[in-house]
Design a protein around this motif. Sequence first.
Motif, PDB file in Angstrom:
ATOM      1  N   ARG A  82       0.819  -1.214   0.000  1.00  0.00           N
ATOM      2  CA  ARG A  82       0.000   0.000   0.000  1.00  0.00           C
ATOM      3  C   ARG A  82       0.854   1.266   0.000  1.00  0.00           C
ATOM      4  NH1 ARG A  82      -4.397  -0.616   4.306  1.00  0.00           N
ATOM      5  NH2 ARG A  82      -4.998  -2.231   2.821  1.00  0.00           N
ATOM      6  N   ASN A 131       2.689   1.572  -3.687  1.00  0.00           N
ATOM      7  CA  ASN A 131       1.963   1.507  -4.958  1.00  0.00           C
ATOM      8  C   ASN A 131       1.991   2.825  -5.722  1.00  0.00           C
ATOM      9  OD1 ASN A 131       1.288  -1.169  -4.651  1.00  0.00           O
ATOM     10  ND2 ASN A 131      -0.766  -0.785  -3.869  1.00  0.00           N
ATOM     11  N   TRP A 181      -9.201   8.670  -9.066  1.00  0.00           N
ATOM     12  CA  TRP A 181      -8.931   7.814  -7.906  1.00  0.00           C
ATOM     13  C   TRP A 181      -7.719   8.368  -7.169  1.00  0.00           C
ATOM     14  CZ3 TRP A 181     -12.681   4.847  -6.289  1.00  0.00           C
ATOM     15  CH2 TRP A 181     -12.446   4.018  -5.184  1.00  0.00           C
ATOM     16  N   TYR A 207      -5.847   7.762  -4.247  1.00  0.00           N
ATOM     17  CA  TYR A 207      -4.649   7.020  -3.854  1.00  0.00           C
ATOM     18  C   TYR A 207      -4.878   5.531  -4.092  1.00  0.00           C
ATOM     19  CZ  TYR A 207      -0.563   5.335  -1.492  1.00  0.00           C
ATOM     20  OH  TYR A 207       0.640   4.717  -1.246  1.00  0.00           O
ATOM     21  N   PRO A 208      -3.889   4.871  -4.717  1.00  0.00           N
ATOM     22  CA  PRO A 208      -2.532   5.339  -5.031  1.00  0.00           C
ATOM     23  C   PRO A 208      -2.388   6.036  -6.382  1.00  0.00           C
ATOM     24  CG  PRO A 208      -2.680   3.018  -5.507  1.00  0.00           C
ATOM     25  CD  PRO A 208      -4.032   3.412  -4.935  1.00  0.00           C
ATOM     26  N   ASP A 235     -12.796   6.509  -2.410  1.00  0.00           N
ATOM     27  CA  ASP A 235     -11.427   7.018  -2.288  1.00  0.00           C
ATOM     28  C   ASP A 235     -11.366   8.290  -1.444  1.00  0.00           C
ATOM     29  OD1 ASP A 235     -12.766   8.371  -4.316  1.00  0.00           O
ATOM     30  OD2 ASP A 235     -10.983   8.717  -5.517  1.00  0.00           O
ATOM     31  N   ARG A 250     -11.612   5.896   3.893  1.00  0.00           N
ATOM     32  CA  ARG A 250     -10.158   6.012   4.034  1.00  0.00           C
ATOM     33  C   ARG A 250      -9.796   6.032   5.507  1.00  0.00           C
ATOM     34  NH1 ARG A 250      -7.956   4.848  -0.747  1.00  0.00           N
ATOM     35  NH2 ARG A 250      -9.699   3.429  -0.424  1.00  0.00           N
ATOM     36  N   SER A 251      -8.719   5.340   5.852  1.00  0.00           N
ATOM     37  CA  SER A 251      -8.211   5.363   7.228  1.00  0.00           C
ATOM     38  C   SER A 251      -6.724   5.049   7.202  1.00  0.00           C
ATOM     39  CB  SER A 251      -8.959   4.335   8.094  1.00  0.00           C
ATOM     40  OG  SER A 251      -8.757   3.024   7.595  1.00  0.00           O
ATOM     41  N   ASN A 282      -3.907   5.090   4.085  1.00  0.00           N
ATOM     42  CA  ASN A 282      -4.678   5.566   2.940  1.00  0.00           C
ATOM     43  C   ASN A 282      -5.165   6.992   3.155  1.00  0.00           C
ATOM     44  OD1 ASN A 282      -4.528   3.462   1.114  1.00  0.00           O
ATOM     45  ND2 ASN A 282      -6.265   2.378   1.970  1.00  0.00           N
ATOM     46  N   MET A 290      -2.133   9.459   2.867  1.00  0.00           N
ATOM     47  CA  MET A 290      -1.691   9.667   1.490  1.00  0.00           C
ATOM     48  C   MET A 290      -2.758  10.386   0.664  1.00  0.00           C
ATOM     49  SD  MET A 290       1.316   8.590   1.682  1.00  0.00           S
ATOM     50  CE  MET A 290       1.924   8.491   0.001  1.00  0.00           C
ATOM     51  N   THR A 291      -4.014  10.171   0.988  1.00  0.00           N
ATOM     52  CA  THR A 291      -5.094  10.895   0.310  1.00  0.00           C
ATOM     53  C   THR A 291      -5.002  12.379   0.630  1.00  0.00           C
ATOM     54  OG1 THR A 291      -6.570   8.974   0.304  1.00  0.00           O
ATOM     55  CG2 THR A 291      -7.607  11.144   0.140  1.00  0.00           C
ATOM     56  N   THR A 350      -2.132  13.873  -1.284  1.00  0.00           N
ATOM     57  CA  THR A 350      -2.452  14.034  -2.704  1.00  0.00           C
ATOM     58  C   THR A 350      -3.314  15.269  -2.936  1.00  0.00           C
ATOM     59  OG1 THR A 350      -2.344  11.627  -3.033  1.00  0.00           O
ATOM     60  CG2 THR A 350      -3.519  12.918  -4.706  1.00  0.00           C
TER      61      THR A 350
END
Length: 399
Positions: free
Chosen positions: A95, A98, A122, A124-125, A149, A153-154, A157, A160-161, A164
């Motif tokens: 994860r 990616n 989308w 992440y990733p 997405d 999320r937690s 994820n 990184m979201t 982004t």
Amino acid sequence: MSQALPRNQRFLRIAVVTPILPVPHDPTRGRYIHETARALGRLADVRTWFAQPRYPSLPGLAPRSFLDGNVGADYALDGLDLDAFTYPALPGLSRVSNGYAIARALKPRIRTFAPDVVLAYWLYPDGFGALRCARALDLPCIVGARGSDIHVRSGLNATMTRRTISRADALLTVSDAMRLSAIERYGAVPDRTHTIVNGFDTGVFHPRPQAAMREKLGLPPDGRLLVYVGRLVATKGLLELVEAFGALAAADPHLRLALVGDGVMREQLRATIRSNGLEGRVLMPGAMEPAGVAEWICAADLLTLPSWSEGYPNVVVEAIACGRPVVATDVGGTREIVDASNGLLVPPRDAAALRGALDTALSHPWDREAIATAIARSWHDVAVDTLAVCHRVVAAGGR
């Protein structure tokens, strides 16, 4: 209402990146992205990169939320200039890496295309990987969120979201509810966050005679039919739906339910249907192309979508375009589509509430003609709105 583009705006080159597109083993996956990219390709020079994780063929390493399987580099989709590629991955374990793997695979491909802007669907990733690639090539990057997405999320994820979203030049969401969630939960900048709701294919999703559709599908002409369309996964509320349907079916021997779609829960659902004595009452015709989906919707009395989470559920729009009322859970942007004139909303994960709403909706005298005329938004409208954001970002020179 879509905004018109100024005539003097030049023809942009847009690199679209996504991990979700229709594939032979799951033809309903990512239809909205396919339609958006196809319509955008009529207004700009668009190439689409289809990012696919490549998992090792080892027992126990198959993904649990979607049907695994990759297409080759020669894979084609109607209306797209498509480049399908894979990157190495391990379910859950890779994860953190990616996004970097996607960026490495994308960089030489996108450099050759030399776009004006990168547009990634989308977060992440794939959005992270596309953003990292765009920065390395000194290109602006727009990321688009579709539903889970942002909403599901937690941990890593979620981190990184957030990263982004904070680094992208613009964020596209498919509902106002999702836009607010992105701003409040992830710190998205309001004036760089744009709601662009999905459209539908007006040539496919429109009212058709119910009796004719039932005859074509080999269904009994009498009785009432509920239809669900989507992936067969737990987060779509399918166990609650089967439970609610079982209670209704006990009182109405002519009531049927069709689960149109496929997914990792297929065999579990079949076992649940058998154990509840609902064989023959619950139909599972499988996944199908939009034309087939429209036929099942028009054969039904109503559509139900008991998801735990949604962005802007296209199948709800498509059902309304076909003149069918909807019973759905009050999640994401669903309440931006469903109101008292075309359906009922219930809380998620509540089989009793779902059963009551289905019972009420089945006996309500809906005005199907009025329902069908309530929504009119094409994929061209979506493309025009999306292209306007692309022009804005390019004109600003990115961040």
